[in-house]
Design a protein around this motif. Sequence first.
Motif, short mmCIF file in Angstrom:
data_model
loop_
_atom_site.label_atom_id
_atom_site.label_comp_id
_atom_site.label_asym_id
_atom_site.label_seq_id
_atom_site.Cartn_x
_atom_site.Cartn_y
_atom_site.Cartn_z
N GLU A 32 17.95 81.43 -77.76
CA GLU A 32 18.59 80.16 -78.06
C GLU A 32 17.61 79.16 -78.66
N SER A 33 16.34 79.22 -78.31
CA SER A 33 15.36 78.26 -78.80
C SER A 33 14.82 78.62 -80.18
N VAL A 34 15.10 79.81 -80.70
CA VAL A 34 14.59 80.24 -81.98
C VAL A 34 15.67 80.03 -83.04
N THR A 35 15.37 79.19 -84.01
CA THR A 35 16.31 78.97 -85.10
C THR A 35 15.57 79.13 -86.41
N VAL A 36 16.02 80.02 -87.24
CA VAL A 36 15.44 80.22 -88.56
C VAL A 36 16.59 80.17 -89.55
N PRO A 37 16.54 79.23 -90.47
CA PRO A 37 17.64 79.13 -91.43
C PRO A 37 17.64 80.29 -92.42
N SER A 38 18.81 80.64 -92.87
CA SER A 38 18.97 81.70 -93.86
C SER A 38 18.61 81.15 -95.24
N VAL A 39 18.16 82.05 -96.12
CA VAL A 39 17.78 81.64 -97.48
C VAL A 39 18.42 82.56 -98.51
N ASN A 40 18.64 82.01 -99.68
CA ASN A 40 19.00 82.77 -100.87
C ASN A 40 17.88 82.57 -101.86
N ILE A 41 17.45 83.64 -102.52
CA ILE A 41 16.41 83.56 -103.55
C ILE A 41 17.01 84.11 -104.84
N LYS A 42 16.98 83.29 -105.89
CA LYS A 42 17.58 83.67 -107.16
C LYS A 42 16.54 83.58 -108.27
N GLU A 43 16.64 84.50 -109.22
CA GLU A 43 15.79 84.43 -110.41
C GLU A 43 16.66 84.18 -111.61
N GLY A 44 16.42 83.07 -112.27
CA GLY A 44 17.12 82.74 -113.50
C GLY A 44 16.26 83.05 -114.69
N LYS A 45 16.76 82.70 -115.88
CA LYS A 45 16.03 82.95 -117.11
C LYS A 45 14.74 82.12 -117.18
N ASP A 46 14.82 80.87 -116.69
CA ASP A 46 13.69 79.95 -116.80
C ASP A 46 13.04 79.57 -115.48
N VAL A 52 17.89 77.01 -98.97
CA VAL A 52 17.72 77.11 -97.52
C VAL A 52 18.93 76.46 -96.85
N ALA A 53 19.68 77.22 -96.06
CA ALA A 53 20.84 76.68 -95.36
C ALA A 53 20.37 75.97 -94.09
N ASP A 119 24.32 68.40 -99.07
CA ASP A 119 25.39 69.14 -98.40
C ASP A 119 24.87 70.28 -97.51
N GLY A 120 23.75 70.04 -96.81
CA GLY A 120 23.23 71.03 -95.88
C GLY A 120 22.40 72.14 -96.49
N ILE A 121 22.13 72.04 -97.80
CA ILE A 121 21.35 73.06 -98.51
C ILE A 121 20.11 72.40 -99.11
N LEU A 122 18.94 72.94 -98.76
CA LEU A 122 17.69 72.53 -99.39
C LEU A 122 17.47 73.44 -100.59
N ASN A 123 17.44 72.86 -101.79
CA ASN A 123 17.24 73.61 -103.03
C ASN A 123 15.83 73.38 -103.53
N ILE A 124 15.11 74.46 -103.77
CA ILE A 124 13.76 74.38 -104.32
C ILE A 124 13.77 75.15 -105.62
N VAL A 125 13.45 74.46 -106.72
CA VAL A 125 13.44 75.06 -108.05
C VAL A 125 11.99 75.24 -108.46
N ILE A 126 11.64 76.48 -108.79
CA ILE A 126 10.28 76.83 -109.19
C ILE A 126 10.33 77.32 -110.63
N PRO A 127 9.89 76.50 -111.58
CA PRO A 127 9.94 76.94 -112.99
C PRO A 127 9.00 78.10 -113.25
N LYS A 128 9.36 78.90 -114.25
CA LYS A 128 8.48 80.00 -114.68
C LYS A 128 7.49 79.45 -115.71
N LYS A 129 6.33 80.09 -115.79
CA LYS A 129 5.37 79.75 -116.82
C LYS A 129 5.96 80.14 -118.17
#
Length: 143
Positions: A32-46, A52-53, A119-129
């Motif tokens: 009950e004391s361990v909480t780890v949010p789920s993540v989605n990782i996507k690769e786009g063109k750029d 992070v939920a 809306d409860g989602i942390l979005n992190i955008v990492i551009p490609k070189k």
Amino acid sequence: MIPMLRRRSTLPSLVDEFFGDDIIRRFFDDTESVTVPSVNIKEGKDDYTIEVAAPGFDKKDFKVEMNNNVLEISSEKEVKDESKDEKVMRREFRYSSFKRSFVLPDTADTDKIKASYKDGILNIVIPKKEEAKEKPVRQIAIS
């Protein structure tokens, strides 16, 4: 083959019917004391995107850091104590702390990372070189 679910014993299920689901686990299980949010990782063109939920948080609750090509996402949120007049019969939601780490590929432009929370989602955008971005198809003339 169909997976089967098995209960550890019939005693907890009998107790559950009378007292609720968490009466036995409260003494023996500390999940009950361990909480780890789920993540989605996507690769786009750029760019790459990490979602992070984490509902119920504020953007000030998060810390996003780069440390030697490792992206670290963490949060510490205090659990508020309920009123002394109220007796809590069952607690199924509470927020605590978590930390997730992601090794970024060499193609990531770590100097231009951006983060937003909505809306409860942390979005992190990492551009490609620039050299890692997909190039359009080019016709090569044959001489």
